[in-house]
Design a protein around this motif. Sequence first.
Motif, mmCIF file in Angstrom:
data_model
loop_
_atom_site.group_PDB
_atom_site.id
_atom_site.type_symbol
_atom_site.label_atom_id
_atom_site.label_comp_id
_atom_site.label_asym_id
_atom_site.label_seq_id
_atom_site.Cartn_x
_atom_site.Cartn_y
_atom_site.Cartn_z
ATOM 1 N N ALA A 66 0.860 -1.178 0.000
ATOM 2 C CA ALA A 66 0.000 0.000 0.000
ATOM 3 C C ALA A 66 0.895 1.227 0.000
ATOM 4 N N LYS A 67 0.573 2.170 -0.880
ATOM 5 C CA LYS A 67 1.409 3.363 -1.002
ATOM 6 C C LYS A 67 0.746 4.604 -0.412
ATOM 7 N N THR A 68 -0.566 4.553 -0.236
ATOM 8 C CA THR A 68 -1.297 5.690 0.319
ATOM 9 C C THR A 68 -2.245 5.208 1.404
ATOM 10 N N SER A 69 -2.750 6.151 2.192
ATOM 11 C CA SER A 69 -3.706 5.780 3.229
ATOM 12 C C SER A 69 -4.996 5.231 2.622
ATOM 13 N N LEU A 70 -5.333 5.665 1.408
ATOM 14 C CA LEU A 70 -6.509 5.128 0.719
ATOM 15 C C LEU A 70 -6.308 3.651 0.380
#
Length: 145
Positions: free
Chosen positions: A53-57
């Motif tokens: 995962a690269k973003t909080s989304l």
Amino acid sequence: MVRTRLNTRTALVPPVDYEPKEQYRVLVINSRIPVCKQVDNFLSKEGHRVTTAKTSLDVSNYMRKFGAVGKFVIVSDLQFFNFSLVDFIKKIKVTVPNVKVIVYTGSENTPRKEEVKAAGISGWISNPSDFQSFISNFNRILNIK
């Protein structure tokens, strides 16, 4: 329905004394793609199922879709764009109390280290790390023999 036959002469059979290691579902959270690939590569070689995962989304979508089934570990950077690791640990520990969180970061001694430890991380691995030292630290933190 297609049926297949096992060719016993060419089948891969583990040695008699082979004992499989514990396998975890691992979520790697890091905005830097090379770091995600490195950790994915290290842990996949050991038989763990890895998602990045690269973003909080991405993290929210993953948790909504898969949850934390079975043995679940999060490997995250301390410094994360638009994401508070301390707040995330506190929230995740409420919904998934048995989750293990490992910080994998290049920041060895930071003022935030104590704050993150107090939030409930399971361990700390310093980056850069080679395969052997990363896996030995990962296994030590999770008590994998």
